[in-house]
Design a protein around this motif. Structure first.
Motif, PDB file in Angstrom:
ATOM      1  N   GLY A 178       0.796  -1.218   0.000  1.00  0.00           N
ATOM      2  CA  GLY A 178       0.000   0.000   0.000  1.00  0.00           C
ATOM      3  C   GLY A 178       0.825   1.263   0.000  1.00  0.00           C
ATOM      4  N   LEU A 179       2.141   1.125   0.107  1.00  0.00           N
ATOM      5  CA  LEU A 179       3.006   2.307   0.072  1.00  0.00           C
ATOM      6  C   LEU A 179       2.900   2.982  -1.290  1.00  0.00           C
ATOM      7  N   ASP A 180       2.760   4.286  -1.280  1.00  0.00           N
ATOM      8  CA  ASP A 180       2.735   5.040  -2.532  1.00  0.00           C
ATOM      9  C   ASP A 180       4.056   4.794  -3.266  1.00  0.00           C
ATOM     10  N   PRO A 181       3.999   4.336  -4.516  1.00  0.00           N
ATOM     11  CA  PRO A 181       5.243   4.083  -5.260  1.00  0.00           C
ATOM     12  C   PRO A 181       6.174   5.280  -5.308  1.00  0.00           C
ATOM     13  N   LEU A 182       5.611   6.494  -5.291  1.00  0.00           N
ATOM     14  CA  LEU A 182       6.438   7.691  -5.316  1.00  0.00           C
ATOM     15  C   LEU A 182       7.271   7.803  -4.031  1.00  0.00           C
ATOM     16  N   ASP A 183       6.698   7.402  -2.896  1.00  0.00           N
ATOM     17  CA  ASP A 183       7.444   7.424  -1.641  1.00  0.00           C
ATOM     18  C   ASP A 183       8.568   6.395  -1.667  1.00  0.00           C
ATOM     19  N   ALA A 184       8.278   5.231  -2.230  1.00  0.00           N
ATOM     20  CA  ALA A 184       9.295   4.178  -2.292  1.00  0.00           C
ATOM     21  C   ALA A 184      10.467   4.592  -3.174  1.00  0.00           C
ATOM     22  N   VAL A 185      10.162   5.077  -4.361  1.00  0.00           N
ATOM     23  CA  VAL A 185      11.239   5.432  -5.287  1.00  0.00           C
ATOM     24  C   VAL A 185      11.981   6.677  -4.801  1.00  0.00           C
ATOM     25  N   SER A 186      11.279   7.589  -4.136  1.00  0.00           N
ATOM     26  CA  SER A 186      11.930   8.804  -3.631  1.00  0.00           C
ATOM     27  C   SER A 186      12.910   8.467  -2.512  1.00  0.00           C
ATOM     28  N   PHE A 187      12.496   7.608  -1.597  1.00  0.00           N
ATOM     29  CA  PHE A 187      13.384   7.244  -0.493  1.00  0.00           C
ATOM     30  C   PHE A 187      14.580   6.448  -1.010  1.00  0.00           C
ATOM     31  N   ALA A 188      14.321   5.510  -1.928  1.00  0.00           N
ATOM     32  CA  ALA A 188      15.413   4.718  -2.498  1.00  0.00           C
ATOM     33  C   ALA A 188      16.418   5.607  -3.212  1.00  0.00           C
ATOM     34  N   ALA A 189      15.916   6.577  -3.959  1.00  0.00           N
ATOM     35  CA  ALA A 189      16.799   7.485  -4.690  1.00  0.00           C
ATOM     36  C   ALA A 189      17.590   8.370  -3.726  1.00  0.00           C
ATOM     37  N   LEU A 190      16.938   8.834  -2.656  1.00  0.00           N
ATOM     38  CA  LEU A 190      17.615   9.701  -1.686  1.00  0.00           C
ATOM     39  C   LEU A 190      18.732   8.948  -0.976  1.00  0.00           C
ATOM     40  N   VAL A 191      18.449   7.744  -0.512  1.00  0.00           N
ATOM     41  CA  VAL A 191      19.467   6.952   0.188  1.00  0.00           C
ATOM     42  C   VAL A 191      20.643   6.668  -0.740  1.00  0.00           C
ATOM     43  N   THR A 192      20.356   6.306  -1.983  1.00  0.00           N
ATOM     44  CA  THR A 192      21.415   5.997  -2.941  1.00  0.00           C
ATOM     45  C   THR A 192      22.267   7.236  -3.224  1.00  0.00           C
ATOM     46  N   ALA A 193      21.619   8.373  -3.407  1.00  0.00           N
ATOM     47  CA  ALA A 193      22.349   9.607  -3.700  1.00  0.00           C
ATOM     48  C   ALA A 193      23.219  10.033  -2.514  1.00  0.00           C
ATOM     49  N   VAL A 194      22.680   9.948  -1.319  1.00  0.00           N
ATOM     50  CA  VAL A 194      23.436  10.319  -0.122  1.00  0.00           C
ATOM     51  C   VAL A 194      24.623   9.374   0.066  1.00  0.00           C
ATOM     52  N   HIS A 195      24.383   8.096  -0.138  1.00  0.00           N
ATOM     53  CA  HIS A 195      25.461   7.112  -0.035  1.00  0.00           C
ATOM     54  C   HIS A 195      26.583   7.436  -1.020  1.00  0.00           C
ATOM     55  N   ASN A 196      26.229   7.712  -2.251  1.00  0.00           N
ATOM     56  CA  ASN A 196      27.242   7.986  -3.274  1.00  0.00           C
ATOM     57  C   ASN A 196      28.001   9.282  -2.981  1.00  0.00           C
ATOM     58  N   HIS A 197      27.314  10.258  -2.427  1.00  0.00           N
ATOM     59  CA  HIS A 197      27.975  11.518  -2.088  1.00  0.00           C
ATOM     60  C   HIS A 197      29.051  11.293  -1.023  1.00  0.00           C
ATOM     61  N   VAL A 198      28.713  10.558   0.023  1.00  0.00           N
ATOM     62  CA  VAL A 198      29.671  10.299   1.093  1.00  0.00           C
ATOM     63  C   VAL A 198      30.797   9.402   0.593  1.00  0.00           C
ATOM     64  N   LEU A 199      30.450   8.413  -0.225  1.00  0.00           N
ATOM     65  CA  LEU A 199      31.473   7.513  -0.755  1.00  0.00           C
ATOM     66  C   LEU A 199      32.459   8.264  -1.640  1.00  0.00           C
ATOM     67  N   ARG A 200      31.961   9.196  -2.453  1.00  0.00           N
ATOM     68  CA  ARG A 200      32.872   9.974  -3.305  1.00  0.00           C
ATOM     69  C   ARG A 200      33.836  10.819  -2.470  1.00  0.00           C
ATOM     70  N   ARG A 201      33.391  11.290  -1.324  1.00  0.00           N
ATOM     71  CA  ARG A 201      34.298  12.011  -0.434  1.00  0.00           C
ATOM     72  C   ARG A 201      35.450  11.111  -0.009  1.00  0.00           C
ATOM     73  N   LEU A 202      35.165   9.843   0.221  1.00  0.00           N
ATOM     74  CA  LEU A 202      36.206   8.885   0.581  1.00  0.00           C
ATOM     75  C   LEU A 202      37.131   8.612  -0.594  1.00  0.00           C
ATOM     76  N   LEU A 203      36.554   8.483  -1.793  1.00  0.00           N
ATOM     77  CA  LEU A 203      37.318   8.072  -2.964  1.00  0.00           C
ATOM     78  C   LEU A 203      38.171   9.195  -3.543  1.00  0.00           C
ATOM     79  N   ARG A 204      37.758  10.435  -3.370  1.00  0.00           N
ATOM     80  CA  ARG A 204      38.442  11.552  -4.017  1.00  0.00           C
ATOM     81  C   ARG A 204      39.567  12.159  -3.189  1.00  0.00           C
ATOM     82  N   GLY A 205      39.705  11.735  -1.961  1.00  0.00           N
ATOM     83  CA  GLY A 205      40.743  12.329  -1.124  1.00  0.00           C
ATOM     84  C   GLY A 205      41.440  11.302  -0.264  1.00  0.00           C
ATOM     85  N   PRO A 206      42.580  11.675   0.298  1.00  0.00           N
ATOM     86  CA  PRO A 206      43.363  10.742   1.111  1.00  0.00           C
ATOM     87  C   PRO A 206      42.822  10.568   2.526  1.00  0.00           C
TER      88      PRO A 206
END
Length: 222
Positions: A139-167
């Motif tokens: 019953g979860l609105d598909p927009l809520d599911a895809v929005s949360f999934a996209a937000l978590v993925t984007a935040v994860h990638n942002h933090v990971l890039r901070r690790l990958l781009r610097g010492p």
């Protein structure tokens, strides 16, 4: 390669040897035979472990995606938190060997075909989270599911890039704080347990998805 190495360790040795060659002489200029020789395995063994050169670069992602499917297939009290923990598992994997992760990042950044595959790989994580939430919260609105999934993925990638781009080290706690913010933005963060009583008064943020409200009410009433 050590004859006593575990399958996982042996795979890691091949990945490390391949990334070293890619960094020194370029992705396109490196052959499978050269990788096999550097890793101390036969050509046929290489193809049994990997489908091709690009599969070596993304080998960790294939294992991680399978691991997350298994993890998310288990029951979880809070599906939103389960998605965040899945993200944490991926981050901890790469943060455990940041130098290897940085070498992989450099190779991907310099090869257009690998950058394209990375985009597809990122979407596979997002789709996995999206599909899990829809299944875990009927019953979860598909927009809520895809929005949360996209937000978590984007935040994860942002933090990971901070690790990958610097010492500098970027601890997993940095991602955990960012994911807690994601939970708060959706109104699905940890709640204070209601005291046992004959009457349950529940207060939820207006922005909380209706399916999550229903899940929490069901848990409190049961």
């Amino acid at each position: 390669m050590s004859e006593t190495a575990s399958p996982s360790a042996a795979r890691d040795e091949v990945v490390a040897a391949a990334l070293d060659l890619f960094a020194r002489q370029g992705f396109e200029a490196t052959s499978v035979d050269q990788i096999a020789q550097a890793a101390g395995i036969s050509r046929s063994t290489f193809f049994r472990q990997f489908g091709g050169k690009d599969d070596v670069v993304f080998a960790d992602h294939e294992l991680l995606l399978e691991r997350l499917r298994t993890y998310l297939a288990r029951p979880h009290e809070n599906p939103w938190e389960a998605v965040c923990e899945a993200s944490m598992q991926v981050y901890r994997h790469f943060a455990a060997d940041p130098e290897l992760a940085r070498r992989r990042y450099t190779v991907v950044r310099d090869v257009p075909a690998l950058r394209d595959r990375e985009i597809v790989t990122v979407f596979r994580y997002e789709r996995l989270f999206d599909e899990y939430l829809r299944t875990a919260l009927p019953g979860l609105d598909p927009l809520d599911a895809v929005s949360f999934a996209a937000l978590v993925t984007a935040v994860h990638n942002h933090v990971l890039r901070r690790l990958l781009r610097g010492p500098k080290k970027v601890p997993a706690s940095a991602l955990r704080r960012a994911l807690d913010d994601c939970l708060d933005k959706f109104g699905v963060g940890e709640r204070t347990a209601a005291a046992a009583d004959d009457v349950v008064v529940a207060v939820f943020p207006r922005r909380m998805p209706a399916a999550e409200v229903a899940r929490r009410l069901r848990d409190d009433l049961h």
